[in-house]
Scaffold this motif. Structure first.
Motif, PDB file in Angstrom:
ATOM      1  N   SER A   1      -2.943   5.846  -8.412  1.00 42.26           N
ATOM      2  CA  SER A   1      -4.147   5.073  -8.129  1.00 42.26           C
ATOM      3  C   SER A   1      -4.166   4.574  -6.685  1.00 42.26           C
ATOM      4  CB  SER A   1      -4.227   3.904  -9.104  1.00 42.26           C
ATOM      5  OG  SER A   1      -5.326   3.095  -8.816  1.00 42.26           O
ATOM      6  N   ALA A   2      -3.020   4.106  -6.200  1.00 36.38           N
ATOM      7  CA  ALA A   2      -2.958   3.591  -4.829  1.00 36.38           C
ATOM      8  C   ALA A   2      -3.252   4.683  -3.811  1.00 36.38           C
ATOM      9  CB  ALA A   2      -1.585   2.981  -4.569  1.00 36.38           C
ATOM     10  N   VAL A   3      -2.675   5.849  -4.000  1.00 36.23           N
ATOM     11  CA  VAL A   3      -2.911   6.945  -3.054  1.00 36.23           C
ATOM     12  C   VAL A   3      -4.372   7.388  -3.105  1.00 36.23           C
ATOM     13  CG1 VAL A   3      -2.340   9.345  -2.510  1.00 36.23           C
ATOM     14  CG2 VAL A   3      -0.530   7.711  -3.019  1.00 36.23           C
ATOM     15  N   GLY A   4      -4.939   7.469  -4.305  1.00 38.47           N
ATOM     16  CA  GLY A   4      -6.357   7.837  -4.417  1.00 38.47           C
ATOM     17  C   GLY A   4      -7.264   6.837  -3.724  1.00 38.47           C
ATOM     18  N   CYS A   5      -7.013   5.561  -3.935  1.00 32.70           N
ATOM     19  CA  CYS A   5      -7.822   4.528  -3.271  1.00 32.70           C
ATOM     20  C   CYS A   5      -7.607   4.533  -1.763  1.00 32.70           C
ATOM     21  CB  CYS A   5      -7.500   3.159  -3.856  1.00 32.70           C
ATOM     22  SG  CYS A   5      -8.095   2.931  -5.531  1.00 32.70           S
ATOM     23  N   PHE A   6      -6.376   4.811  -1.335  1.00 33.21           N
ATOM     24  CA  PHE A   6      -6.099   4.878   0.100  1.00 33.21           C
ATOM     25  C   PHE A   6      -6.881   6.004   0.756  1.00 33.21           C
ATOM     26  CE2 PHE A   6      -3.701   6.706   3.623  1.00 33.21           C
ATOM     27  CZ  PHE A   6      -3.610   5.618   4.469  1.00 33.21           C
ATOM     28  N   VAL A   7      -6.882   7.178   0.132  1.00 34.03           N
ATOM     29  CA  VAL A   7      -7.607   8.323   0.699  1.00 34.03           C
ATOM     30  C   VAL A   7      -9.102   8.035   0.740  1.00 34.03           C
ATOM     31  CG1 VAL A   7      -8.182  10.745   0.297  1.00 34.03           C
ATOM     32  CG2 VAL A   7      -5.831   9.980   0.076  1.00 34.03           C
ATOM     33  N   ARG A   8      -9.631   7.408  -0.304  1.00 36.49           N
ATOM     34  CA  ARG A   8     -11.064   7.066  -0.307  1.00 36.49           C
ATOM     35  C   ARG A   8     -11.386   6.034   0.751  1.00 36.49           C
ATOM     36  NH1 ARG A   8     -14.200   7.103  -5.819  1.00 36.49           N
ATOM     37  NH2 ARG A   8     -15.785   6.895  -4.226  1.00 36.49           N
ATOM     38  N   ALA A   9     -10.545   5.005   0.886  1.00 40.08           N
ATOM     39  CA  ALA A   9     -10.799   3.957   1.879  1.00 40.08           C
ATOM     40  C   ALA A   9     -10.641   4.490   3.300  1.00 40.08           C
ATOM     41  CB  ALA A   9      -9.865   2.776   1.653  1.00 40.08           C
ATOM     42  N   ALA A  10      -9.712   5.405   3.509  1.00 41.48           N
ATOM     43  CA  ALA A  10      -9.518   5.973   4.845  1.00 41.48           C
ATOM     44  C   ALA A  10     -10.669   6.894   5.220  1.00 41.48           C
ATOM     45  CB  ALA A  10      -8.200   6.727   4.902  1.00 41.48           C
ATOM     46  N   GLY A  11     -11.228   7.591   4.249  1.00 42.93           N
ATOM     47  CA  GLY A  11     -12.315   8.521   4.529  1.00 42.93           C
ATOM     48  C   GLY A  11     -13.676   7.877   4.665  1.00 42.93           C
ATOM     49  N   ASN A  12     -13.872   6.746   4.027  1.00 42.52           N
ATOM     50  CA  ASN A  12     -15.166   6.076   4.045  1.00 42.52           C
ATOM     51  C   ASN A  12     -14.950   4.614   4.435  1.00 42.52           C
ATOM     52  OD1 ASN A  12     -17.689   5.043   3.614  1.00 42.52           O
ATOM     53  ND2 ASN A  12     -17.852   5.702   1.484  1.00 42.52           N
ATOM     54  N   ARG A  13     -15.298   4.278   5.654  1.00 42.75           N
ATOM     55  CA  ARG A  13     -15.032   2.935   6.176  1.00 42.75           C
ATOM     56  C   ARG A  13     -15.808   1.840   5.466  1.00 42.75           C
ATOM     57  NH1 ARG A  13     -12.492   2.304  11.086  1.00 42.75           N
ATOM     58  NH2 ARG A  13     -11.762   4.248  11.995  1.00 42.75           N
TER      59      ARG A  13
ATOM     60  N   ASN B   1     -16.323   1.617   2.191  1.00 45.13           N
ATOM     61  CA  ASN B   1     -15.961   1.567   0.780  1.00 45.13           C
ATOM     62  C   ASN B   1     -14.997   0.407   0.521  1.00 45.13           C
ATOM     63  OD1 ASN B   1     -15.413   2.060  -1.881  1.00 45.13           O
ATOM     64  ND2 ASN B   1     -15.039   4.245  -1.598  1.00 45.13           N
ATOM     65  N   ARG B   2     -15.543  -0.765   0.228  1.00 49.26           N
ATOM     66  CA  ARG B   2     -14.722  -1.949  -0.045  1.00 49.26           C
ATOM     67  C   ARG B   2     -14.039  -1.856  -1.404  1.00 49.26           C
ATOM     68  NH1 ARG B   2     -15.302  -6.252   3.420  1.00 49.26           N
ATOM     69  NH2 ARG B   2     -17.086  -6.115   4.812  1.00 49.26           N
ATOM     70  N   ARG B   3     -14.667  -1.157  -2.337  1.00 53.57           N
ATOM     71  CA  ARG B   3     -14.066  -1.021  -3.666  1.00 53.57           C
ATOM     72  C   ARG B   3     -12.741  -0.258  -3.592  1.00 53.57           C
ATOM     73  NH1 ARG B   3     -18.770   1.063  -7.451  1.00 53.57           N
ATOM     74  NH2 ARG B   3     -17.301   0.559  -9.100  1.00 53.57           N
ATOM     75  N   ALA B   4     -12.668   0.710  -2.701  1.00 51.95           N
ATOM     76  CA  ALA B   4     -11.423   1.452  -2.534  1.00 51.95           C
ATOM     77  C   ALA B   4     -10.339   0.568  -1.932  1.00 51.95           C
ATOM     78  CB  ALA B   4     -11.645   2.683  -1.669  1.00 51.95           C
ATOM     79  N   LEU B   5     -10.717  -0.305  -1.008  1.00 50.09           N
ATOM     80  CA  LEU B   5      -9.740  -1.238  -0.428  1.00 50.09           C
ATOM     81  C   LEU B   5      -9.212  -2.206  -1.485  1.00 50.09           C
ATOM     82  CD1 LEU B   5     -11.366  -2.113   3.012  1.00 50.09           C
ATOM     83  CD2 LEU B   5      -9.251  -0.854   2.614  1.00 50.09           C
ATOM     84  N   ILE B   6     -10.105  -2.706  -2.323  1.00 46.63           N
ATOM     85  CA  ILE B   6      -9.687  -3.609  -3.400  1.00 46.63           C
ATOM     86  C   ILE B   6      -8.811  -2.862  -4.394  1.00 46.63           C
ATOM     87  CG2 ILE B   6     -10.530  -4.992  -5.333  1.00 46.63           C
ATOM     88  CD1 ILE B   6     -12.989  -5.647  -3.555  1.00 46.63           C
ATOM     89  N   GLY B   7      -9.190  -1.628  -4.710  1.00 45.34           N
ATOM     90  CA  GLY B   7      -8.380  -0.814  -5.616  1.00 45.34           C
ATOM     91  C   GLY B   7      -6.997  -0.537  -5.056  1.00 45.34           C
ATOM     92  N   LEU B   8      -6.915  -0.283  -3.749  1.00 46.35           N
ATOM     93  CA  LEU B   8      -5.627  -0.061  -3.100  1.00 46.35           C
ATOM     94  C   LEU B   8      -4.752  -1.304  -3.214  1.00 46.35           C
ATOM     95  CD1 LEU B   8      -3.648   1.461  -1.260  1.00 46.35           C
ATOM     96  CD2 LEU B   8      -5.003   0.671   0.688  1.00 46.35           C
ATOM     97  N   CYS B   9      -5.333  -2.445  -2.937  1.00 45.47           N
ATOM     98  CA  CYS B   9      -4.595  -3.709  -3.031  1.00 45.47           C
ATOM     99  C   CYS B   9      -4.113  -3.959  -4.455  1.00 45.47           C
ATOM    100  CB  CYS B   9      -5.483  -4.849  -2.541  1.00 45.47           C
ATOM    101  SG  CYS B   9      -4.687  -6.456  -2.567  1.00 45.47           S
TER     102      CYS B   9
END
Length: 165
Positions: free
Chosen positions: A36-48, A50-58
Motif C-alpha cells: 500500500s505504501a509503495v502504491g500510494c508513493f507512486v501515485r503521489a509522486a506522479g500526481n502532485r 493527489n492529497r489522498r495518496a499522500l495521506i495513504g502513504l502516511c
C-alpha cells in the motif's frame, strides 16, 4: 499503477496467503502495508495534486511501523532516496509524509520503551517468564562455536537445563 493492484490482488488471493497469512503475523500485515505504501508513493509522486495518496502513504507507513518499526524504516529508505535523487519527484510533501508516517507508527514503540507504567507495557514481566530477555553479551560463546567447540557454558546458564557445563 495497475501492476501494483494486480500484484496485491494475486497475493491475497493465494490459498497459502489466506490459510497461513494470519499465522505469520506481523510479516503478512507488514507486506500488505508495504504494498500500500509503495502504491500510494507512486501515485503521489506522479500526481502532485493527489492529497489522498499522500495521506495513504502516511497511514500505510504508520501501519507498517506499528507492526515492525525496523521494517518500516527499511521500506521508507528507497522512497526517501527516490525523493531526494529524482528531480521530478522532489517534493517536500512526499518527504514529510514519509517522516510523519514513521513518526506516527513508531511513537507507540517509543512510549512503551520509556514509560514502564504504560498499560500495554507487559514486556518486562514477560522477560522474567522467558528466562531474562534483554542485553546478553555472548561474544565468547559465539567465538567458541565458530572455533568448533561445543558451547556448554551457554547451556549451563539456561534455567531448567540439565546439561553439565
Amino acid at each position: 499503477m495497475p501492476v501494483l493492484a494486480l500484484t496485491g490482488t494475486l497475493f491475497v488471493a493465494l490459498w497459502v496467503t489466506q490459510l497461513h497469512g494470519p499465522q505469520a503475523i506481523p510479516n503478512h500485515w507488514t507486506a500488505l502495508s508495504a504494498l500500500s505504501a509503495v502504491g500510494c508513493f507512486v501515485r503521489a509522486a506522479g500526481n502532485r495534486s493527489n492529497r489522498r495518496a499522500l495521506i495513504g502513504l502516511c497511514l500505510a507507513l504508520a501501519a507498517a511501523a506499528l507492526f515492525r518499526p525496523t521494517d518500516a524504516l527499511w521500506l521508507s529508505q528507497p522512497m526517501a532516496a527516490a525523493v531526494l535523487c529524482a528531480r521530478r519527484w522532489r517534493r517536500p510533501a512526499l518527504l514529510t509524509a514519509l517522516v510523519a508516517g514513521l513518526a506516527r507508527g513508531g511513537a507507540q514503540w517509543v512510549v512503551e520503551a520509556y514509560c514502564p507504567t504504560a498499560a500495554w507495557s507487559h514486556g518486562r514481566s514477560a522477560s522474567g517468564i522467558e528466562g531474562g530477555i534483554g542485553w546478553q553479551v555472548a561474544t565468547g560463546d559465539q567465538l567458541r562455536t565458530v572455533a568448533g567447540r561445543p558451547n556448554f557454558a551457554a547451556r549451563a546458564r539456561c534455567p531448567g537445563n540439565t546439561a553439565r557445563a
